[in-house]
Design an enzyme around this catalytic site. Structure first.
Site, short mmCIF file in Angstrom:
data_model
loop_
_atom_site.label_atom_id
_atom_site.label_comp_id
_atom_site.label_asym_id
_atom_site.label_seq_id
_atom_site.Cartn_x
_atom_site.Cartn_y
_atom_site.Cartn_z
N HIS A 18 0.84 -1.22 0.00
CA HIS A 18 0.00 0.00 0.00
C HIS A 18 0.86 1.25 0.00
O HIS A 18 1.23 1.80 1.04
CB HIS A 18 -0.94 -0.01 1.22
CG HIS A 18 -1.99 1.06 1.15
ND1 HIS A 18 -3.34 0.80 1.13
CD2 HIS A 18 -1.90 2.41 1.08
CE1 HIS A 18 -4.02 1.93 1.05
NE2 HIS A 18 -3.16 2.92 1.04
N HIS A 20 1.23 4.98 -2.37
CA HIS A 20 0.75 5.82 -3.48
C HIS A 20 1.95 6.35 -4.23
O HIS A 20 2.81 7.02 -3.64
CB HIS A 20 -0.09 6.98 -2.95
CG HIS A 20 -1.35 6.52 -2.28
ND1 HIS A 20 -2.57 6.53 -2.92
CD2 HIS A 20 -1.57 5.98 -1.06
CE1 HIS A 20 -3.49 6.04 -2.10
NE2 HIS A 20 -2.92 5.70 -0.96
N HIS A 214 -9.73 1.42 -0.36
CA HIS A 214 -9.56 2.18 0.89
C HIS A 214 -10.91 2.18 1.60
O HIS A 214 -11.91 2.62 1.02
CB HIS A 214 -9.22 3.63 0.58
CG HIS A 214 -7.79 3.89 0.23
ND1 HIS A 214 -7.26 3.59 -0.99
CD2 HIS A 214 -6.78 4.45 0.96
CE1 HIS A 214 -5.98 3.95 -1.00
NE2 HIS A 214 -5.67 4.49 0.17
N GLU A 217 -10.82 3.42 7.35
CA GLU A 217 -9.68 4.06 8.02
C GLU A 217 -10.21 5.06 9.04
O GLU A 217 -9.84 5.04 10.20
CB GLU A 217 -8.75 4.76 7.03
CG GLU A 217 -7.55 5.39 7.75
CD GLU A 217 -6.61 6.18 6.84
OE1 GLU A 217 -7.01 6.54 5.72
OE2 GLU A 217 -5.48 6.45 7.27
N HIS A 238 -6.23 -0.10 4.88
CA HIS A 238 -6.41 0.32 6.29
C HIS A 238 -7.43 -0.59 7.00
O HIS A 238 -7.05 -1.56 7.62
CB HIS A 238 -6.78 1.81 6.41
CG HIS A 238 -5.87 2.71 5.65
ND1 HIS A 238 -4.54 2.86 5.97
CD2 HIS A 238 -6.08 3.49 4.54
CE1 HIS A 238 -3.99 3.70 5.11
NE2 HIS A 238 -4.89 4.09 4.23
N ASP A 296 2.30 4.15 2.71
CA ASP A 296 1.23 5.03 2.23
C ASP A 296 1.75 6.22 1.41
O ASP A 296 1.70 6.17 0.19
CB ASP A 296 0.35 5.52 3.40
CG ASP A 296 -1.11 5.70 3.01
OD1 ASP A 296 -1.46 5.33 1.88
OD2 ASP A 296 -1.89 6.19 3.85
#
Ligand SMILES: [Zn+2]
Length: 356
Positions: A18, A20, A214, A217, A238, A296
């Site tokens: 995970h 980005h 996602h 979270e 998450h 992340d």
């Protein structure tokens, strides 16, 4: 702020699921690209830019969003910047012994072909398809040069359902070029039964594209239920709130649903209201849940994967539980069966046998 890890790397084989891609762009790259493109930045040096982009307080989503608004216009719409960002990510993986990674991004946020581009400063001819072409090429070359294996996941954006069917189409068209999955990112509200996001996920499923989302979270269990039941997600980005819903938590354990946790991100941007105290991943580890640990958005959180492992250990996880999370990541990755088998064999050579 969290404490940066400064010791030796005792985890010679890591897997990250995970991260980005745009959240990995280096300050140096942003700085040089802005200069080349004549884009004004709010700071005069790379060091100042680095500092400006960092989220420094806990639960500070505002600064994170401001940072994205600062650097995304520098990269969006520019092929060379997109290429460099993806290529350099492979180098970063190699530096931290991340042998396999899945990097995610929204092709639309990096393109400039819309009448009103989301981030790009002006309209141009660099389409979402061009973005995926560029990233795929950069990852192939980066993987070859740095001896790592990096696949990609294409993100839908929750606030812009109109893009999602094209995201599914791009997943399908670039399946042979390293795109392994679909994701939905952005503010965590429910999509709704008639949403194009759902249609995009079902299209992805029909075409053999893996699915993560996602969810959970900062929102209650409903977003996780929607991801699992309506979007047929195989993994959850998450997903912390599952521990507050007994039925869902039982299901997560029983079905070995994989949770992609990001400890530092959750502390800095609000997914863990008590910070390290009673962090959900402590419970996940104790209960033998299928979870992994990722960074992340390292360029705004100032973290690398060792920092996340270290913070997880501060929360009470043992070295053995970190190793287990790496095996979990390999097992639940969207790689091919053959790649997965090789990865698990290599992991067993490095860490010994783990039953997953
Ligand atoms: Zn994320």
């Amino acid at each position: 702020m969290f404490k940066k890890f400064t010791g030796d790397d005792h985890f010679p084989y890591k897997v990250e699921l995970h991260v980005h891609l745009d959240g990995t762009m280096r300050p140096q790259t942003i700085f040089e690209t802005a200069k080349r493109r004549g884009i004004q930045l709010p700071t005069k040096t790379v060091a100042e830019l680095h500092d400006y982009l960092l989220v420094k307080k806990t639960q500070d989503l505002e600064t994170l969003l401001r940072s994205f608004r600062t650097f995304m216009p520098v990269v969006a719409g520019d092929r060379d910047a997109v290429y460099r960002m993806a290529y350099e990510f492979c180098e970063t993986c190699s530096k931290y012994n991340i042998k396999y990674a899945e990097a995610r991004y929204s092709p639309h946020l990096l393109a400039n072909t819309f009448a009103k581009p989301y981030y790009a400063l002006e309209t141009g001819s660099y389409s979402p398809r061009d973005v995926v072409t560029t990233v795929s090429e950069a990852l192939v070359n980066g993987c070859r040069d740095f001896n790592v294996n990096v696949k990609s996941i294409l993100c839908c954006y929750r606030d812009t359902p109109a893009w999602s069917l094209e995201v599914a189409e791009l997943c399908r068209d670039f399946k042979a070029d390293g795109v392994v999955g679909i994701d939905v990112a952005g503010p965590e509200h429910l999509c709704g039964k008639d949403s194009p996001h759902i249609a995009a996920y079902l299209d992805a499923e029909r075409n053999g594209i893996h699915r993560t989302a996602h969810a959970g979270e900062v929102t209650p269990a409903e977003t996780i239920y929607e991801a699992l039941d309506d979007m047929h997600a195989e993994r959850i980005g998450h997903g912390y709130s599952c521990i507050n819903n007994a039925d869902l938590y039982r299901r997560v354990k029983r079905d070995r649903i994989h949770l992609e946790t990001c400890p530092i991100s959750s502390i800095m941007t609000g997914g863990a209201p008590n910070g390290k105290i009673n962090h959900p991943i402590t419970r996940l580890a104790q209960d033998g849940v299928n979870f992994s640990i990722s960074t992340d958005d390292p360029n705004v959180l100032d973290n690398n994967i060792l920092d996340d492992y270290s913070v997880a250990m501060d929360m009470g996880l043992t070295r053995q539980q970190i190793i287990q999370s790496i095996f979990n990541a390999a097992q639940s990755s969207f790689s091919s069966d053959k790649e997965k088998k090789v990865m698990l064999e290599e992991l067993t050579k490095v860490y010994g046998d783990q039953s997953v």
